[in-house]
Design a protein around this motif. Structure first.
Motif, PDB file in Angstrom:
ATOM      1  N   GLU A   1       0.817  -1.211   0.000  1.00 30.44           N
ATOM      2  CA  GLU A   1       0.000   0.000   0.000  1.00 30.44           C
ATOM      3  C   GLU A   1       0.857   1.270   0.000  1.00 30.44           C
ATOM      4  OE1 GLU A   1      -2.948  -0.040   3.038  1.00 30.44           O
ATOM      5  OE2 GLU A   1      -3.896  -1.889   2.335  1.00 30.44           O
TER       6      GLU A   1
ATOM      7  N   ALA B   1       3.578   3.681  -2.873  1.00 31.36           N
ATOM      8  CA  ALA B   1       3.464   4.532  -4.060  1.00 31.36           C
ATOM      9  C   ALA B   1       2.789   3.782  -5.204  1.00 31.36           C
ATOM     10  CB  ALA B   1       4.845   5.013  -4.492  1.00 31.36           C
TER      11      ALA B   1
ATOM     12  N   PHE C   1       0.702   1.262  -5.004  1.00 30.44           N
ATOM     13  CA  PHE C   1      -0.694   1.065  -4.639  1.00 30.44           C
ATOM     14  C   PHE C   1      -1.527   2.302  -4.980  1.00 30.44           C
ATOM     15  CE2 PHE C   1      -4.081   1.505  -1.442  1.00 30.44           C
ATOM     16  CZ  PHE C   1      -4.784   0.323  -1.652  1.00 30.44           C
ATOM     17  N   ARG C   2      -0.981   3.487  -4.699  1.00 30.99           N
ATOM     18  CA  ARG C   2      -1.706   4.720  -4.998  1.00 30.99           C
ATOM     19  C   ARG C   2      -1.830   4.922  -6.517  1.00 30.99           C
ATOM     20  NH1 ARG C   2       1.688   6.485  -0.799  1.00 30.99           N
ATOM     21  NH2 ARG C   2       3.088   7.521  -2.295  1.00 30.99           N
TER      22      ARG C   2
ATOM     23  N   ASN D   1      -4.485   2.300  -7.828  1.00 39.66           N
ATOM     24  CA  ASN D   1      -5.863   2.639  -7.487  1.00 39.66           C
ATOM     25  C   ASN D   1      -6.353   3.870  -8.225  1.00 39.66           C
ATOM     26  OD1 ASN D   1      -6.189   0.483  -5.784  1.00 39.66           O
ATOM     27  ND2 ASN D   1      -5.761   1.621  -3.905  1.00 39.66           N
ATOM     28  N   SER D   2      -5.439   4.780  -8.553  1.00 32.78           N
ATOM     29  CA  SER D   2      -5.850   6.005  -9.251  1.00 32.78           C
ATOM     30  C   SER D   2      -6.412   5.712 -10.626  1.00 32.78           C
ATOM     31  CB  SER D   2      -4.671   6.970  -9.365  1.00 32.78           C
ATOM     32  OG  SER D   2      -3.714   6.471 -10.275  1.00 32.78           O
TER      33      SER D   2
ATOM     34  N   GLN E   1     -10.232   3.046  -9.588  1.00 38.54           N
ATOM     35  CA  GLN E   1     -11.334   3.431  -8.726  1.00 38.54           C
ATOM     36  C   GLN E   1     -12.226   4.437  -9.415  1.00 38.54           C
ATOM     37  OE1 GLN E   1      -9.808   4.701  -4.969  1.00 38.54           O
ATOM     38  NE2 GLN E   1      -9.220   2.645  -4.318  1.00 38.54           N
TER      39      GLN E   1
ATOM     40  N   ASP F   1     -12.621   8.862  -6.112  1.00 41.26           N
ATOM     41  CA  ASP F   1     -11.391   8.316  -5.538  1.00 41.26           C
ATOM     42  C   ASP F   1     -10.183   8.690  -6.387  1.00 41.26           C
ATOM     43  OD1 ASP F   1     -13.046   5.268  -4.481  1.00 41.26           O
ATOM     44  OD2 ASP F   1     -12.801   7.207  -3.468  1.00 41.26           O
TER      45      ASP F   1
ATOM     46  N   GLU G   1      -6.695  10.250  -5.032  1.00 40.27           N
ATOM     47  CA  GLU G   1      -5.407   9.585  -5.206  1.00 40.27           C
ATOM     48  C   GLU G   1      -4.440  10.456  -6.001  1.00 40.27           C
ATOM     49  OE1 GLU G   1      -4.519   6.966  -3.740  1.00 40.27           O
ATOM     50  OE2 GLU G   1      -6.452   6.399  -2.909  1.00 40.27           O
TER      51      GLU G   1
ATOM     52  N   ALA H   1      -2.919  12.932  -3.812  1.00 40.47           N
ATOM     53  CA  ALA H   1      -1.879  12.367  -2.953  1.00 40.47           C
ATOM     54  C   ALA H   1      -0.576  12.196  -3.698  1.00 40.47           C
ATOM     55  CB  ALA H   1      -2.352  11.024  -2.395  1.00 40.47           C
ATOM     56  N   VAL H   2      -0.683  11.710  -4.957  1.00 38.38           N
ATOM     57  CA  VAL H   2       0.525  11.495  -5.750  1.00 38.38           C
ATOM     58  C   VAL H   2       1.203  12.812  -6.083  1.00 38.38           C
ATOM     59  CG1 VAL H   2       1.403  10.634  -7.938  1.00 38.38           C
ATOM     60  CG2 VAL H   2      -0.322   9.327  -6.706  1.00 38.38           C
TER      61      VAL H   2
ATOM     62  N   SER I   1       2.999  14.582  -3.182  1.00 42.07           N
ATOM     63  CA  SER I   1       4.337  14.110  -2.826  1.00 42.07           C
ATOM     64  C   SER I   1       5.378  14.595  -3.799  1.00 42.07           C
ATOM     65  CB  SER I   1       4.344  12.577  -2.770  1.00 42.07           C
ATOM     66  OG  SER I   1       4.067  12.053  -4.055  1.00 42.07           O
TER      67      SER I   1
END
Length: 688
Positions: free
Chosen positions: A642, A644, A646-647, A650-651, A654, A658, A662, A665-666, A669
């Motif tokens: 879960e 980098a 994983f993100r 899922n991006s 989903q 979502d 995501e 979040a990416v 960072s």
């Protein structure tokens, strides 16, 4: 350049340089605009002439022909002056009484106080009462005709040989440029616009060709003519020769004052030509995008701005160079007037014969004409040398280090690839990969994922040895690729880029490009494996269908399929796929995955992927950020962590809500690490 490649000069820095130069040009500060590191006329001109060295024997032959032709041409006015003497002195003799001598006529005139007439007749070669000697006159005229005829033939032969010399010289220059381009490192093309490079290879070399063709024959003939005419003028009258020589220092002043400024202006002009070509090439290649985003007015405005700069540069260059020849002609006309006046007085006083003055006037024109031609050629030569400087600058660029003569032969290994503390950067002040280490076992499929600029494409470029490392080493089957010949490193690697490249030719020829000895059966087998065979039969000529320059008669996905078939037919031991399926539809992508799975069997493969669904079955997935591997493992292992990956995964799978979270979040960072805002594409979130 594919994803991951960073230009040596950023767009912001390039824009600042362009704006600064435009400001200097707008203010009229031409002297502050440097034409390039080779802006040395004498050195560049000498190097340009040095290109003729292999033809020095032919050049000596041409110079000999020129010398003979000039000798004949220079002798003609002297002989023609004798014809004038025959006519003039014949007319004078017809008016004198027959039966007396020339000396008696002279003495009689002196006794009557007609001293000037006596001196003039004393200088003649006449027989009183004889009249014009038409036999001798015809002989002289035929001789002059023969002189001009032979001189013309020699001039034609001279021009013919010079054209041969120039064509062969430019042929070698083009070969040298082509060979140089193949020896340049890939980093050179990162910092030079394609249109600018094309301009040097085409426009500048064509300009050099025209310059050499126009000027070489003219220069040889003009210099020899000046020397020959000076000798003949002094043989007639040193007084008139002094008058003629007064023009030389005046012409030298014109060259010295206008010449350097004109040369600098021509350097700037040809730089502007290269920049405008780059702009046009960019607009044409991206014409569809210009239309899509409605930037026609913006593109036109930029073109007009650079076209105006070229106009100003060309106007200044032509204006300055155009002042040279009129100045030469003005000085020549002043000299002509002086010679005519002084010559008339010398004929009247008996110091010269009329034919000699006529010959000298012709010589004065022959003397100033080549000097004026040299002045006119100055503009052509300055333009040609400016182009030569740009070509020489390309030829002087630092080349990639040549392969070692004693480079070892590649071993027949199983395809193990190891990165050991690899460090690399495109520019010293911007490190990209700092300390990268990992190993790939034979037959493994390695997927590389991460945001734009993470170093994904750079990683595979280093495997291909497109760039040299700043530190560490890359081993293939235990051999450092830096010790091997580049051809040996690349010959066992097949590569499919994100942007398909096809050349103008048949589909069969484009596929065979991967392996020249491939048979038609091999080509068909590769085409079937990559599903090229499905659409080829719908084309008019099948595999012999000719693709145009941009391969516009096939779709973008079909282009990519052909490039994949080209990699298939080469049967590489290492396979690199740089987002190879990005241009095909989902159904074709699924078929290609099966085909590539068969191709990857027993081969070490690197796959750069943005659609993470395509690399679920990879043996090893490397997640890169800022040149470092932040995660590695199989799909299941990385999902379980879960992190980098994983993100990123899922991006893409989903719902829309979502996805936004995501992506935030990416990008958060990435932007926190770089200090800049990052905007990602919904359709391609992993390639932000």
């Amino acid at each position: 350049m594919s994803t991951g490649t960073t230009s040596a000069i950023s767009a912001e820095e390039q824009l600042e340089l362009e704006l600064a130069e435009q400001a200097r040009l707008a203010s009229g500060d031409w002297d502050s605009v440097k034409p390039g590191k080779a802006a040395n006329f004498r050195e560049s001109f000498g190097r340009l002439i040095g290109l003729l060295k292999p033809h020095r024997v032919a050049f000596i032959f041409v110079s000999l022909l020129g010398a003979i032709g000039v000798l004949l041409t220079v002798a003609a006015p002297k002989v023609l002056g004798e014809a004038t003497n025959i006519i003039f002195e014949g007319v004078v003799s017809a008016q004198l009484p027959a039966g007396v001598t020339q000396d008696q006529v002279v003495e009689g005139l002196r006794a009557d106080g007609q001293t000037d007439q006596a001196n003039m007749i004393a200088a003649m070669n006449i027989t009183p009462g004889e009249g014009v000697d038409f036999v001798r006159l015809s002989q002289v005229l035929m001789f002059v005709l023969a002189l001009y005829l032979v001189a013309s033939v020699l001039s034609w032969v001279q021009g013919f040989v010079i054209n041969i010399i120039m064509m062969r010289t430019m042929y070698r220059l083009r070969e040298s440029v082509e060979a140089k381009i193949n020896r340049l490192p890939l980093s050179y093309f990162d910092k030079v616009q394609r249109g600018e490079l094309i301009s040097r290879v085409t426009n500048d070399i064509d300009n050099i060709t025209q310059t050499m063709q126009q000027s070489l024959s003219t220069v040889i003939t003009s210099v020899l003519t000046v020397v020959g005419v000076m000798i003949m003028m002094f043989s007639i009258s040193w007084q008139l020769s002094i008058v003629a020589l007064v023009s030389l220092p005046l012409m030298g002043v014109i060259f010295g004052v206008i010449g350097p400024k004109s040369q600098k202006a021509f350097n700037i002009q040809w730089r502007k030509v290269g920049r405008l070509n780059a702009r046009v090439e960019e607009s044409f290649s991206g014409h569809a995008l210009v239309k899509v985003f409605g930037r026609e007015e913006d593109a036109m405005a930029k073109f007009k701005a650079e076209n105006e700069e070229l106009y100003q540069a060309s106007f200044k260059a032509q204006f300055l160079s155009g002042m040279i020849m009129p100045g030469m002609m003005f000085i020549g006309n002043l000299t002509y007037v002086g010679i005519a006046v002084l010559g008339g007085l010398m004929v009247a006083s008996g110091q010269l014969r009329l034919g000699d003055v006529q010959a000298f006037i012709q010589y004065s024109q022959q003397f100033t004409q080549p000097l004026s031609e040299l002045g006119g050629m100055a503009a052509v030569v300055q333009s040609g040398v400016a182009s030569a400087e740009r070509v020489f600058e390309l030829l002087d660029e630092e080349e990639q280090e040549p392969d070692a003569v004693d480079a070892p032969k590649p071993v027949d290994g199983d395809g193990t690839i190891s990165f050991e503390n690899v460090a690399f950067s495109y520019t010293p002040d911007r490190p990209l990969i700092r300390d990268l280490s990992f190993s790939v076992k034979p037959g493994q499929t390695v997927a590389i994922v991460g945001p734009t600029g993470a170093g994904k494409t750079t990683l595979v470029n280093l495997i291909m040895r497109f760039y040299e490392l700043n530190g560490g080493r890359i081993l293939i089957d235990g051999q450092d690729i830096a010790d091997l010949r580049r051809h040996d490193v690349r010959s066992r690697t097949g590569m499919v880029l994100q942007d398909p490249w096809l050349f103008a030719g048949t589909i069969r020829e484009n596929i065979r490009y991967g392996r020249q000895d491939a048979t038609d059966d091999d080509i068909v087998a590769a085409a079937k494996a990559t599903y090229v065979d499905r659409f080829v039969h719908s084309l008019p000529e099948g595999y012999d269908t000719v693709l145009d320059e941009d391969a516009s008669n096939v779709s973008a996905g079909e282009k990519q399929l052909i490039t994949i078939a080209r990699a298939f037919v080469s049967a590489p031991s290492v396979l690199i796929l740089d987002e190879a399926t990005s241009s095909v539809d989902t159904r074709t992508e699924l078929l290609l995955q099966h085909a590539m799975a068969a191709l990857r069997n027993g081969r070490t493969s690197f796959v750069i992927a943005h659609r993470l669904s395509t690399i679920r079955d990879a043996d090893l997935i490397l997640v890169m950020e800022h040149g470092d591997i932040v995660e590695q493992g199989s799909h299941e292992e990385l999902i379980a962590r879960e992190g980098a990956y994983f993100r990123l995964y899922n991006s893409q799978f989903q719902g829309a809500t979502d996805i936004d979270a995501e992506l935030a979040a990416v990008t958060g960072s990435v932007s926190a690490a770089s200090g800049t805002d990052v905007v990602e594409s919904e359709s391609d979130p992993a390639n932000a």
